[in-house]
Design a protein around this motif. Structure first.
Motif, PDB file in Angstrom:
ATOM      1  N   VAL A  33       0.823  -1.219   0.000  1.00 56.34           N
ATOM      2  CA  VAL A  33       0.000   0.000   0.000  1.00 56.34           C
ATOM      3  C   VAL A  33       0.853   1.263   0.000  1.00 56.34           C
ATOM      4  CG1 VAL A  33      -2.051  -1.024   0.991  1.00 56.34           C
ATOM      5  CG2 VAL A  33      -0.310  -0.100   2.498  1.00 56.34           C
ATOM      6  N   LEU A  34       2.180   1.074  -0.098  1.00 52.76           N
ATOM      7  CA  LEU A  34       3.079   2.222  -0.095  1.00 52.76           C
ATOM      8  C   LEU A  34       2.739   3.276  -1.157  1.00 52.76           C
ATOM      9  CD1 LEU A  34       5.385   2.907   1.782  1.00 52.76           C
ATOM     10  CD2 LEU A  34       6.986   2.129   0.042  1.00 52.76           C
ATOM     11  N   PRO A  35       2.439   2.865  -2.412  1.00 52.63           N
ATOM     12  CA  PRO A  35       2.084   3.877  -3.408  1.00 52.63           C
ATOM     13  C   PRO A  35       0.945   4.772  -2.942  1.00 52.63           C
ATOM     14  CG  PRO A  35       2.365   1.764  -4.474  1.00 52.63           C
ATOM     15  CD  PRO A  35       2.462   1.520  -2.992  1.00 52.63           C
ATOM     16  N   PHE A  36       0.029   4.179  -2.198  1.00 52.24           N
ATOM     17  CA  PHE A  36      -1.119   4.931  -1.721  1.00 52.24           C
ATOM     18  C   PHE A  36      -0.707   5.927  -0.630  1.00 52.24           C
ATOM     19  CE2 PHE A  36      -5.396   5.213   0.253  1.00 52.24           C
ATOM     20  CZ  PHE A  36      -6.045   5.657  -0.875  1.00 52.24           C
ATOM     21  N   LEU A  37       0.112   5.454   0.311  1.00 57.32           N
ATOM     22  CA  LEU A  37       0.598   6.331   1.379  1.00 57.32           C
ATOM     23  C   LEU A  37       1.449   7.456   0.790  1.00 57.32           C
ATOM     24  CD1 LEU A  37       1.640   3.639   4.019  1.00 57.32           C
ATOM     25  CD2 LEU A  37      -0.461   4.990   3.930  1.00 57.32           C
ATOM     26  N   PHE A  38       2.288   7.080  -0.180  1.00 56.92           N
ATOM     27  CA  PHE A  38       3.135   8.039  -0.882  1.00 56.92           C
ATOM     28  C   PHE A  38       2.281   9.136  -1.530  1.00 56.92           C
ATOM     29  CE2 PHE A  38       5.323   8.998  -4.978  1.00 56.92           C
ATOM     30  CZ  PHE A  38       6.412   9.650  -4.450  1.00 56.92           C
ATOM     31  N   THR A  39       1.154   8.714  -2.111  1.00 57.76           N
ATOM     32  CA  THR A  39       0.225   9.654  -2.735  1.00 57.76           C
ATOM     33  C   THR A  39      -0.304  10.653  -1.709  1.00 57.76           C
ATOM     34  OG1 THR A  39      -0.444   7.882  -4.199  1.00 57.76           O
ATOM     35  CG2 THR A  39      -1.856   9.804  -4.126  1.00 57.76           C
ATOM     36  N   VAL A  40      -0.701  10.131  -0.557  1.00 59.55           N
ATOM     37  CA  VAL A  40      -1.255  11.002   0.483  1.00 59.55           C
ATOM     38  C   VAL A  40      -0.206  12.010   0.949  1.00 59.55           C
ATOM     39  CG1 VAL A  40      -2.258  11.079   2.793  1.00 59.55           C
ATOM     40  CG2 VAL A  40      -2.852   9.201   1.247  1.00 59.55           C
ATOM     41  N   VAL A  41       1.003  11.513   1.251  1.00 56.85           N
ATOM     42  CA  VAL A  41       2.052  12.397   1.764  1.00 56.85           C
ATOM     43  C   VAL A  41       2.443  13.439   0.722  1.00 56.85           C
ATOM     44  CG1 VAL A  41       4.439  12.498   2.590  1.00 56.85           C
ATOM     45  CG2 VAL A  41       2.930  10.656   3.354  1.00 56.85           C
ATOM     46  N   THR A  42       2.663  12.991  -0.527  1.00 61.53           N
ATOM     47  CA  THR A  42       3.102  13.919  -1.568  1.00 61.53           C
ATOM     48  C   THR A  42       2.072  15.004  -1.831  1.00 61.53           C
ATOM     49  OG1 THR A  42       4.286  12.103  -2.598  1.00 61.53           O
ATOM     50  CG2 THR A  42       3.978  14.075  -3.926  1.00 61.53           C
ATOM     51  N   SER A  43       0.803  14.652  -1.769  1.00 65.81           N
ATOM     52  CA  SER A  43      -0.210  15.667  -2.074  1.00 65.81           C
ATOM     53  C   SER A  43      -0.288  16.724  -0.978  1.00 65.81           C
ATOM     54  CB  SER A  43      -1.567  15.018  -2.312  1.00 65.81           C
ATOM     55  OG  SER A  43      -1.930  14.269  -1.201  1.00 65.81           O
ATOM     56  N   LEU A  44       0.319  16.436   0.175  1.00 64.35           N
ATOM     57  CA  LEU A  44       0.316  17.427   1.257  1.00 64.35           C
ATOM     58  C   LEU A  44       1.592  18.294   1.248  1.00 64.35           C
ATOM     59  CD1 LEU A  44      -1.082  15.189   4.123  1.00 64.35           C
ATOM     60  CD2 LEU A  44      -2.243  17.159   3.122  1.00 64.35           C
ATOM     61  N   ARG A  45       2.519  17.985   0.314  1.00 60.97           N
ATOM     62  CA  ARG A  45       3.770  18.737   0.279  1.00 60.97           C
ATOM     63  C   ARG A  45       3.703  19.871  -0.744  1.00 60.97           C
ATOM     64  NH1 ARG A  45       8.223  14.280  -0.792  1.00 60.97           N
ATOM     65  NH2 ARG A  45       9.663  15.999  -0.421  1.00 60.97           N
ATOM     66  N   THR A  46       4.649  20.818  -0.627  1.00 66.18           N
ATOM     67  CA  THR A  46       4.694  21.880  -1.625  1.00 66.18           C
ATOM     68  C   THR A  46       5.440  21.378  -2.863  1.00 66.18           C
ATOM     69  OG1 THR A  46       6.757  22.747  -0.777  1.00 66.18           O
ATOM     70  CG2 THR A  46       4.736  23.675   0.148  1.00 66.18           C
ATOM     71  N   ALA A  47       5.129  21.978  -4.023  1.00 64.83           N
ATOM     72  CA  ALA A  47       5.737  21.532  -5.273  1.00 64.83           C
ATOM     73  C   ALA A  47       7.260  21.641  -5.219  1.00 64.83           C
ATOM     74  CB  ALA A  47       5.178  22.345  -6.435  1.00 64.83           C
ATOM     75  N   ALA A  48       7.755  22.722  -4.621  1.00 64.70           N
ATOM     76  CA  ALA A  48       9.211  22.933  -4.551  1.00 64.70           C
ATOM     77  C   ALA A  48       9.866  21.841  -3.708  1.00 64.70           C
ATOM     78  CB  ALA A  48       9.498  24.304  -3.946  1.00 64.70           C
ATOM     79  N   ASP A  49       9.206  21.498  -2.624  1.00 62.28           N
ATOM     80  CA  ASP A  49       9.720  20.476  -1.725  1.00 62.28           C
ATOM     81  C   ASP A  49       9.821  19.124  -2.433  1.00 62.28           C
ATOM     82  OD1 ASP A  49      10.551  19.248   0.542  1.00 62.28           O
ATOM     83  OD2 ASP A  49       8.593  19.203   1.515  1.00 62.28           O
ATOM     84  N   VAL A  50       8.767  18.776  -3.193  1.00 62.96           N
ATOM     85  CA  VAL A  50       8.747  17.504  -3.919  1.00 62.96           C
ATOM     86  C   VAL A  50       9.823  17.488  -4.991  1.00 62.96           C
ATOM     87  CG1 VAL A  50       7.407  16.000  -5.431  1.00 62.96           C
ATOM     88  CG2 VAL A  50       6.323  17.073  -3.461  1.00 62.96           C
ATOM     89  N   ALA A  51       9.988  18.624  -5.685  1.00 63.72           N
ATOM     90  CA  ALA A  51      10.980  18.696  -6.752  1.00 63.72           C
ATOM     91  C   ALA A  51      12.386  18.491  -6.190  1.00 63.72           C
ATOM     92  CB  ALA A  51      10.891  20.052  -7.458  1.00 63.72           C
ATOM     93  N   ARG A  52      12.622  18.988  -4.980  1.00 61.08           N
ATOM     94  CA  ARG A  52      13.937  18.876  -4.366  1.00 61.08           C
ATOM     95  C   ARG A  52      14.252  17.402  -4.049  1.00 61.08           C
ATOM     96  NH1 ARG A  52      13.578  21.689   0.440  1.00 61.08           N
ATOM     97  NH2 ARG A  52      12.599  23.365  -0.744  1.00 61.08           N
ATOM     98  N   SER A  53      13.305  16.711  -3.412  1.00 65.28           N
ATOM     99  CA  SER A  53      13.521  15.289  -3.114  1.00 65.28           C
ATOM    100  C   SER A  53      12.195  14.533  -3.185  1.00 65.28           C
ATOM    101  CB  SER A  53      14.151  15.134  -1.728  1.00 65.28           C
ATOM    102  OG  SER A  53      13.283  15.650  -0.754  1.00 65.28           O
ATOM    103  N   PRO A  54      11.961  13.868  -4.330  1.00 64.82           N
ATOM    104  CA  PRO A  54      10.664  13.213  -4.548  1.00 64.82           C
ATOM    105  C   PRO A  54      10.325  12.182  -3.476  1.00 64.82           C
ATOM    106  CG  PRO A  54      12.013  13.166  -6.540  1.00 64.82           C
ATOM    107  CD  PRO A  54      12.876  13.706  -5.450  1.00 64.82           C
ATOM    108  N   LEU A  55      11.348  11.497  -2.954  1.00 62.10           N
ATOM    109  CA  LEU A  55      11.061  10.425  -1.995  1.00 62.10           C
ATOM    110  C   LEU A  55      11.371  10.831  -0.556  1.00 62.10           C
ATOM    111  CD1 LEU A  55      12.529   7.356  -3.936  1.00 62.10           C
ATOM    112  CD2 LEU A  55      10.186   8.168  -3.910  1.00 62.10           C
ATOM    113  N   GLY A  56      11.871  12.065  -0.389  1.00 62.76           N
ATOM    114  CA  GLY A  56      12.323  12.471   0.936  1.00 62.76           C
ATOM    115  C   GLY A  56      11.183  12.770   1.894  1.00 62.76           C
ATOM    116  N   PHE A  57      11.564  13.063   3.154  1.00 63.04           N
ATOM    117  CA  PHE A  57      10.542  13.407   4.130  1.00 63.04           C
ATOM    118  C   PHE A  57      10.080  14.850   3.914  1.00 63.04           C
ATOM    119  CE2 PHE A  57      12.240   9.674   6.209  1.00 63.04           C
ATOM    120  CZ  PHE A  57      11.073   9.087   6.667  1.00 63.04           C
ATOM    121  N   PRO A  58       8.795  15.098   4.096  1.00 64.90           N
ATOM    122  CA  PRO A  58       8.285  16.451   3.866  1.00 64.90           C
ATOM    123  C   PRO A  58       8.796  17.427   4.918  1.00 64.90           C
ATOM    124  CG  PRO A  58       6.568  14.994   4.740  1.00 64.90           C
ATOM    125  CD  PRO A  58       7.752  14.137   4.474  1.00 64.90           C
TER     126      PRO A  58
END
Lengths: 278, 290
Positions: free
Chosen positions: A26-51
């Motif tokens: 279910v990781l893809p699902f959790l990843f989806t939830v976490v990523t959608s709560l992050r800012t675009a710049a933050d995700v661009a810096r580290s796609p898999l990192g902690f928010p």
């Protein structure tokens, strides 16, 4: 002594591994939830990192982009009406199919069951012509009728096998007391159908809410479109950032997840129904 | 008295028969007829016999789509049920976590195909989650343009299908497990049978009905797959993920080849009916022999 200890340790280890396996799944699902709560710049810096910081901004953005308010209401209306019509018409039909044991009723039953393996794609084109001729294109009624027709086989299958398992004694007693078929159905059969109805409802609700094809083909009016159609037509997954893509995906399943939390027992039962009995 | 009762009862069938007959059986029959015309969707249509079918046989796109559909279904049926069975048999041995984990495994099932495709199109993207993960793990050599390569695209799309429904297969297998009599399992345990032996000679035969249901459902479901290839690849690259449903949709609602598209849909129907009835009767025969 040692062997018990060994068994217990390996048992615990197995459970831990199983939990990890499920988590990976279910990781893809959790990843989806976490990523959608992050800012675009933050995700661009580290796609898999902690928010670093969490925001709801992506959700409000996606909410507007896929016209969520309106389309969620449309989907809710279509899903609700379809569920109502499928359960009412399906349960009514199953009573004679289960109780009248004659040649013709067996054939009618078989004809319905046949429908469970007919893909909607086989009827979609002629159905389009029919709906056009009946002036039912672009109408909620048309879509609800289509969902009713394609889900009736499943409803008839569920209900008929369930009614068959109800002993006839009660109905015979009611008949001797002068109860007609209509009253027998409403006072005796219908209340007994409650568990299978909730099972069927979760099944149908999932189908209708998540469907893309029927609203895509039969509803062209932008004001009547469903969540799936709007998400599909406004968001191109190949060019869009995950911070737009993921909130849109989550908004699409949110109502279902909420219902699932309340009905999870029935959902699980519904999804596995038929497996044991057949 | 019972005579009138029966007549009222039969009348309960009317709404179902009217709706099912008019909006399912009639379009089905009309579709078969239209596939033998040159209809463009308008009022004029001439009967042309098997012309559309001959055109279909000559069209490499149709042959390729048929092959993609069957291959896709085979991959999904094997992988999804294998994974579902693995999870179910592991969960069955651990009653404490069984319920929670099986519910967790079902969450992907709730996601609609469109939404699942959204999530995975990012994960499969060249700069997306999977390649980033491989990079972090130091497996850069395995990085790949999953959806952009003709040799991996169909399998990548199938993987999304497997991810979404493996929990569903698991739930059905678990329900099958619940029907295995406990004294049978106890007897096997007392006899000192190993975990694998117990699975092989006690559980596997008892799971036959669940297997029949699972294989039949996943087969029918995967043969009519539409949203995954539509959203993930739109049939590409170079038609590598074109399935029969994609051809039906494209020809009927945009290609101007209305009757041809309907003929493809009849091919889809024949494929589904032949494969699913053959599979389920084989599996039922097997059930009886066990």
């Amino acid at each position: 002594m040692i062997s018990t200890l060994w068994r217990r340790t390996s048992g615990t280890l197995g459970t831990v591994l199983l939990c990890l396996g499920t988590l990976t799944f279910v990781l893809p699902f959790l990843f989806t939830v976490v990523t959608s709560l992050r800012t675009a710049a933050d995700v661009a810096r580290s796609p898999l990192g902690f928010p670093h910081s969490l925001t709801l901004h992506n959700f409000t953005e996606a909410f507007g982009q896929i016209h969520y308010g309106r389309s969620a209401l449309n989907t809710l209306l279509i899903t609700g009406l379809s569920c109502l019509s499928i359960t009412v018409i399906g349960s009514l039909a199953s009573y004679p199919l289960a109780r009248i044991t004659q040649n013709w009723s067996t054939w009618v039953y078989r004809l319905f069951i046949l429908g469970t393996s007919v893909p909607i794609f086989v009827v979609v084109a002629p159905l389009y012509l029919l709906m056009r001729d009946l002036n039912l294109l672009d109408s909620y009624a048309g879509v609800v009728i289509i969902y009713t027709a394609i889900n009736l086989p499943v409803a008839v299958f569920f209900y008929t096998s369930f009614v068959r398992s109800i002993p006839v004694d009660l109905e015979e007693a009611a008949a001797l007391d002068g109860c007609g078929a209509l009253r027998t159905f409403f006072t005796i059969i219908l209340p007994l159908l409650r568990p299978i109805t909730s099972t069927l409802l979760t099944f149908v609700a999932l189908q209708v809410w998540n469907d893309l094809l029927v609203p895509l083909v039969f509803l062209q009016d932008p004001d009547k479109r469903t969540v799936m159609v709007n998400a599909y037509s406004f968001i191109d997954p190949h060019t869009v950032q995950p911070t737009t893509l993921f909130p849109a995906a989550l908004l699409g399943v949110l109502p279902l997840l909420l219902i699932f939390v309340f009905l999870q027992r029935h959902v699980v039962a519904g999804m596995s129904a038929g497996a044991v009995k057949s | 008295m019972f005579h009138r009762r029966r007549a009222t009862m039969a009348a309960f069938l009317l709404p179902a028969i009217v709706i099912y007959g008019a909006f399912m059986l009639y379009p089905l029959a009309r579709g078969v007829y239209l596939s033998m015309t040159d209809s463009l969707g308008g009022p004029i249509a001439n009967f042309v016999g098997t012309e559309q079918y001959r055109a279909m046989a000559d069209d490499p796109k149709v042959t390729a789509a048929l092959w993609h559909t069957v291959l896709y279904a085979a991959v999904v049926v094997v992988a999804q049920n294998g994974l579902g069975l693995l999870f179910a048999s592991l969960l069955f041995r651990r009653p404490k976590v069984r319920k929670t984990l099986s519910v967790v495994l079902l969450t992907p099932t709730l996601v609609s195909p469109v939404m699942a495709a959204f999530i995975w199109s990012y994960l499969f993207a060249p700069e997306g989650g999977i390649n980033a993960l491989l990079g972090v793990l130091g497996l850069d050599s395995l990085q790949h343009v999953w959806l952009g390569d003709t040799s991996t695209a169909l399998y990548a799309v199938a993987a999304v299908n497997v991810w979404m429904f493996a929990g569903y297969s698991c739930a059905i297998f678990l329900a099958g497990y619940m029907s295995v009599p406990t004294d049978l399992l106890d007897a096997a345990a007392v006899d000192g049978a190993s975990g694998w032996q117990r699975f092989r000679s006690v559980e596997w035969p008892m799971l036959a009905p669940a297997l029949t249901v699972n294989v039949t459902l996943s087969l029918i479901g995967s043969l009519k797959v539409f949203e995954f290839p539509l959203v993930l690849t739109n049939g590409g690259p170079a038609g590598a993920t074109d399935t029969l449903t994609m051809l039906v949709y494209r020809n009927v609602f945009g290609g101007g080849k209305f009757a041809f598209g309907i003929a493809v849909s009849v091919l889809l129907l024949v494929t589904v009916v032949v494969l699913s009835s053959a599979t389920s009767s084989l599996l039922r025969l097997r059930e009886r022999r066990i």
